[in-house]
Design a protein around this motif. Structure first.
Motif, short mmCIF file in Angstrom:
data_model
loop_
_atom_site.label_atom_id
_atom_site.label_comp_id
_atom_site.label_asym_id
_atom_site.label_seq_id
_atom_site.Cartn_x
_atom_site.Cartn_y
_atom_site.Cartn_z
N PHE A 10 0.83 -1.20 0.00
CA PHE A 10 0.00 0.00 0.00
C PHE A 10 0.87 1.25 0.00
CE2 PHE A 10 -2.17 3.34 2.42
CZ PHE A 10 -3.29 3.52 1.63
N LEU A 11 1.88 1.25 0.86
CA LEU A 11 2.78 2.40 0.95
C LEU A 11 3.50 2.63 -0.39
CD1 LEU A 11 4.20 4.56 2.71
CD2 LEU A 11 5.94 2.83 3.17
N LEU A 12 4.01 1.58 -1.00
CA LEU A 12 4.71 1.72 -2.27
C LEU A 12 3.77 2.21 -3.38
CD1 LEU A 12 6.99 -1.42 -2.20
CD2 LEU A 12 7.68 0.97 -1.95
N ALA A 13 2.53 1.73 -3.36
CA ALA A 13 1.56 2.17 -4.37
C ALA A 13 1.27 3.67 -4.23
CB ALA A 13 0.27 1.36 -4.24
N VAL A 14 1.14 4.14 -3.00
CA VAL A 14 0.86 5.55 -2.78
C VAL A 14 2.09 6.41 -3.11
CG1 VAL A 14 0.35 7.26 -0.99
CG2 VAL A 14 -0.94 5.14 -1.07
N PHE B 96 4.70 5.81 -5.08
CA PHE B 96 5.11 5.83 -6.48
C PHE B 96 3.95 6.12 -7.44
CE2 PHE B 96 8.55 3.39 -4.54
CZ PHE B 96 9.61 4.15 -4.98
N GLY B 97 2.81 6.50 -6.91
CA GLY B 97 1.70 6.93 -7.75
C GLY B 97 1.00 5.82 -8.51
N GLY B 98 1.07 4.62 -8.01
CA GLY B 98 0.42 3.50 -8.70
C GLY B 98 -0.93 3.15 -8.14
N TRP B 99 -1.51 4.07 -7.40
CA TRP B 99 -2.79 3.78 -6.75
C TRP B 99 -3.89 3.44 -7.75
CZ3 TRP B 99 -4.20 1.88 -2.52
CH2 TRP B 99 -5.50 1.98 -2.07
N GLU B 100 -3.94 4.16 -8.87
CA GLU B 100 -4.97 3.89 -9.87
C GLU B 100 -4.82 2.49 -10.45
OE1 GLU B 100 -2.97 6.64 -10.09
OE2 GLU B 100 -4.38 8.07 -9.24
N ALA B 101 -3.57 2.07 -10.67
CA ALA B 101 -3.33 0.73 -11.20
C ALA B 101 -3.78 -0.33 -10.19
CB ALA B 101 -1.85 0.55 -11.53
N VAL B 102 -3.54 -0.09 -8.90
CA VAL B 102 -3.97 -1.03 -7.88
C VAL B 102 -5.49 -1.14 -7.86
CG1 VAL B 102 -4.02 -1.46 -5.38
CG2 VAL B 102 -1.91 -0.69 -6.47
N VAL B 103 -6.16 -0.01 -7.93
CA VAL B 103 -7.63 -0.01 -7.93
C VAL B 103 -8.15 -0.73 -9.16
CG1 VAL B 103 -9.66 1.47 -8.07
CG2 VAL B 103 -7.80 2.05 -6.51
N THR B 104 -7.55 -0.49 -10.32
CA THR B 104 -7.98 -1.15 -11.55
C THR B 104 -7.80 -2.67 -11.45
OG1 THR B 104 -7.37 0.80 -12.81
CG2 THR B 104 -7.61 -1.25 -14.04
N GLN B 105 -6.66 -3.10 -10.95
CA GLN B 105 -6.41 -4.53 -10.82
C GLN B 105 -7.37 -5.17 -9.81
OE1 GLN B 105 -4.45 -6.62 -12.47
NE2 GLN B 105 -3.83 -4.96 -13.81
N ALA B 106 -7.60 -4.49 -8.69
CA ALA B 106 -8.53 -5.02 -7.69
C ALA B 106 -9.94 -5.13 -8.27
CB ALA B 106 -8.52 -4.14 -6.45
N SER B 107 -10.32 -4.15 -9.06
CA SER B 107 -11.63 -4.18 -9.70
C SER B 107 -11.73 -5.36 -10.67
CB SER B 107 -11.88 -2.86 -10.43
OG SER B 107 -13.07 -2.91 -11.16
N SER B 108 -10.68 -5.58 -11.43
CA SER B 108 -10.67 -6.70 -12.38
C SER B 108 -10.76 -8.04 -11.66
CB SER B 108 -9.40 -6.67 -13.23
OG SER B 108 -9.35 -5.50 -13.98
#
Length: 68
Positions: free
Chosen positions: A43-47, A49-61
Motif C-alpha cells: 500500500f505504501l509503495l503504491a501511494v 510511487f503513484g500507482g494507486w490507480e493501477a492497484v484499484v484497476t487490478q482489484a476491480s478486475s
C-alpha cells in the motif's frame, strides 16, 4: 564428533519443545502473518510511487472475475 552429537540432541530437544507449545520452527511463518506484513508495504509503495490507480484497476478486475 561429540560436539556434533551434542548439537543434534539439542536441536531435536528444541524441535520437540516448539511442537509441544504449538509453535512453528524458526524459518516458517503462517501465511496470514506474511500477508499482514506485505500488504501495508505494498500500500505504501503504491501511494508513494503513484500507482494507486493501477492497484484499484487490478482489484476491480479481480473482483469482477470472482463475480462480485
Amino acid at each position: 564428533m561429540a560436539r556434533s552429537m551434542e548439537r543434534t540432541a539439542f536441536g531435536a530437544r528444541g524441535r520437540r519443545a516448539t511442537a509441544a507449545l504449538g509453535r512453528r520452527p524458526s524459518g516458517t511463518r503462517h501465511p496470514l502473518i506474511a500477508v499482514a506484513m506485505a500488504v501495508p508495504l505494498a500500500f505504501l509503495l503504491a501511494v508513494v510511487f503513484g500507482g494507486w490507480e493501477a492497484v484499484v484497476t487490478q482489484a476491480s478486475s479481480v473482483a469482477g472475475m470472482l463475480g462480485r
